[in-house]
Design a protein around this motif. Structure first.
Motif, short mmCIF file in Angstrom:
data_model
loop_
_atom_site.label_atom_id
_atom_site.label_comp_id
_atom_site.label_asym_id
_atom_site.label_seq_id
_atom_site.Cartn_x
_atom_site.Cartn_y
_atom_site.Cartn_z
N THR A 186 -17.54 -7.89 47.13
CA THR A 186 -17.70 -6.65 46.37
C THR A 186 -19.18 -6.28 46.25
OG1 THR A 186 -15.67 -7.09 45.13
CG2 THR A 186 -17.22 -5.55 44.12
N LEU A 187 -20.02 -7.29 46.14
CA LEU A 187 -21.45 -7.05 46.01
C LEU A 187 -22.14 -6.72 47.33
CD1 LEU A 187 -22.48 -9.81 43.46
CD2 LEU A 187 -22.30 -7.34 43.06
N THR A 188 -21.59 -7.24 48.43
CA THR A 188 -22.23 -7.01 49.73
C THR A 188 -21.22 -7.08 50.86
OG1 THR A 188 -23.91 -7.80 51.30
CG2 THR A 188 -22.86 -9.47 49.92
N PRO A 189 -21.33 -6.17 51.82
CA PRO A 189 -20.46 -6.28 53.00
C PRO A 189 -20.86 -7.47 53.88
CG PRO A 189 -21.95 -4.41 53.20
CD PRO A 189 -22.13 -4.96 51.83
N ASP A 190 -22.03 -8.04 53.64
CA ASP A 190 -22.51 -9.20 54.40
C ASP A 190 -22.19 -10.52 53.70
OD1 ASP A 190 -23.65 -7.48 56.31
OD2 ASP A 190 -25.45 -7.26 55.09
N ALA A 191 -21.09 -10.56 52.98
CA ALA A 191 -20.74 -11.74 52.17
C ALA A 191 -20.68 -13.01 53.01
CB ALA A 191 -19.40 -11.51 51.47
N ARG A 192 -20.14 -12.94 54.19
CA ARG A 192 -20.02 -14.13 55.03
C ARG A 192 -21.40 -14.73 55.32
NH1 ARG A 192 -16.44 -14.72 60.50
NH2 ARG A 192 -17.09 -16.83 61.03
N GLU A 193 -22.33 -13.89 55.71
CA GLU A 193 -23.68 -14.36 56.03
C GLU A 193 -24.42 -14.83 54.78
OE1 GLU A 193 -22.43 -11.33 57.04
OE2 GLU A 193 -21.98 -11.97 59.09
N VAL A 194 -24.27 -14.09 53.69
CA VAL A 194 -24.92 -14.48 52.44
C VAL A 194 -24.42 -15.86 52.00
CG1 VAL A 194 -25.09 -13.93 49.96
CG2 VAL A 194 -25.38 -12.12 51.67
N PHE A 195 -23.11 -16.06 52.08
CA PHE A 195 -22.55 -17.35 51.68
C PHE A 195 -23.00 -18.46 52.62
CE2 PHE A 195 -19.23 -20.61 51.67
CZ PHE A 195 -19.29 -20.99 50.35
N ALA A 196 -22.97 -18.22 53.91
CA ALA A 196 -23.38 -19.25 54.88
C ALA A 196 -24.84 -19.64 54.67
CB ALA A 196 -23.17 -18.74 56.31
N ASP A 197 -25.70 -18.67 54.46
CA ASP A 197 -27.11 -18.96 54.21
C ASP A 197 -27.30 -19.76 52.92
OD1 ASP A 197 -27.73 -17.59 56.52
OD2 ASP A 197 -28.49 -15.80 55.48
N HIS A 198 -26.57 -19.37 51.88
CA HIS A 198 -26.70 -20.07 50.60
C HIS A 198 -26.17 -21.50 50.70
CE1 HIS A 198 -27.29 -20.27 46.29
NE2 HIS A 198 -26.15 -20.93 46.24
N LEU A 199 -25.03 -21.66 51.36
CA LEU A 199 -24.47 -23.00 51.54
C LEU A 199 -25.42 -23.89 52.33
CD1 LEU A 199 -22.15 -25.00 51.15
CD2 LEU A 199 -21.07 -24.01 53.19
N ALA A 200 -26.03 -23.34 53.37
CA ALA A 200 -27.00 -24.12 54.15
C ALA A 200 -28.18 -24.54 53.29
CB ALA A 200 -27.47 -23.31 55.36
N ALA A 201 -28.67 -23.64 52.45
CA ALA A 201 -29.81 -23.96 51.57
C ALA A 201 -29.43 -25.03 50.54
CB ALA A 201 -30.31 -22.70 50.88
N VAL A 202 -28.26 -24.91 49.96
CA VAL A 202 -27.81 -25.91 48.98
C VAL A 202 -27.63 -27.26 49.65
CG1 VAL A 202 -25.88 -26.58 47.48
CG2 VAL A 202 -26.77 -24.25 47.39
N THR A 203 -27.05 -27.25 50.85
CA THR A 203 -26.84 -28.50 51.58
C THR A 203 -28.18 -29.16 51.89
OG1 THR A 203 -24.80 -27.64 52.53
CG2 THR A 203 -25.80 -29.52 53.64
N GLU A 204 -29.12 -28.38 52.38
CA GLU A 204 -30.44 -28.93 52.72
C GLU A 204 -31.14 -29.45 51.46
OE1 GLU A 204 -33.50 -30.34 54.79
OE2 GLU A 204 -31.68 -29.52 55.67
N ARG A 205 -31.09 -28.68 50.41
CA ARG A 205 -31.74 -29.09 49.15
C ARG A 205 -31.10 -30.35 48.58
NH1 ARG A 205 -30.83 -24.59 46.14
NH2 ARG A 205 -29.03 -25.46 45.12
N SER A 206 -29.79 -30.45 48.68
CA SER A 206 -29.07 -31.57 48.08
C SER A 206 -29.07 -32.82 48.96
CB SER A 206 -27.62 -31.16 47.79
OG SER A 206 -27.59 -30.07 46.90
N LEU A 207 -28.90 -32.64 50.25
CA LEU A 207 -28.75 -33.77 51.15
C LEU A 207 -30.00 -34.05 51.99
CD1 LEU A 207 -25.12 -33.12 52.41
CD2 LEU A 207 -25.87 -34.52 50.48
N GLY A 208 -30.77 -33.01 52.22
CA GLY A 208 -31.99 -33.16 53.00
C GLY A 208 -31.77 -33.94 54.27
N SER A 209 -32.55 -34.97 54.47
CA SER A 209 -32.49 -35.75 55.71
C SER A 209 -31.34 -36.74 55.71
CB SER A 209 -33.81 -36.49 55.91
OG SER A 209 -34.02 -37.41 54.85
N ARG A 210 -30.57 -36.84 54.63
CA ARG A 210 -29.45 -37.79 54.58
C ARG A 210 -28.25 -37.30 55.36
NH1 ARG A 210 -27.87 -39.08 48.77
NH2 ARG A 210 -28.43 -36.93 48.40
N ARG A 211 -28.24 -36.04 55.77
CA ARG A 211 -27.11 -35.54 56.56
C ARG A 211 -27.03 -36.29 57.86
NH1 ARG A 211 -27.82 -29.56 57.43
NH2 ARG A 211 -29.97 -30.10 57.25
N GLY A 212 -25.80 -36.57 58.28
CA GLY A 212 -25.66 -37.36 59.49
C GLY A 212 -24.97 -36.71 60.54
#
Length: 126
Positions: free
Chosen positions: A100-126
């Motif tokens: 409802t806030l943006t027609p680019d919801a998919r991209e906004v969510f993907a970018d945010h999820l990537a940032a949260v994942t990087e911030r939370s897991l950083g180099s521990r991702r395997g």
């Protein structure tokens, strides 16, 4: 030969929610359905759409309380399946609110999820 009515762009087409495309197609269809028949538009409609998320979160809390029997007056009124279902409602409602806030919801969510994942897991991702 009969005409196929399940074309990929048809609203009646079956789609798999096992893929991001199926998920976002469903969110787009739900958003369009809500937009077509909302009693309030503009800023008021937008705010009410955001408040719907709080309602759904409250239903999660109600289901957890019911599943654990924490209300002595009511006892056990829900199951953990109910909690899972309510959590799914929260996710769907949040994604529709984002759309409802943006027609680019998919991209906004993907970018945010990537940032949260990087911030939370950083180099521990395997």
């Amino acid at each position: 030969m009969s005409e196929q009515t399940d074309a990929p762009d048809s609203p009646d087409a079956p789609h798999s929610l096992d893929s991001p495309d199926g998920l976002w197609r469903s969110i787009t269809l739900l958003h369009a359905w809500l937009e077509a028949d909302q009693p309030y538009g503009g800023r008021e409609g937008l705010l009410l759409r955001m408040l719907k998320l709080q309602e759904e979160v409250g239903e999660v809390a109600q289901a957890v309380i019911g599943a654990t029997g924490q209300n002595p007056r009511k006892g056990t009124t829900h199951t953990w399946d109910d909690v899972r279902s309510e959590l799914c409602d929260v996710v769907v409602t949040a994604l529709v609110a984002l759309r409802t806030l943006t027609p680019d919801a998919r991209e906004v969510f993907a970018d945010h999820l990537a940032a949260v994942t990087e911030r939370s897991l950083g180099s521990r991702r395997g």
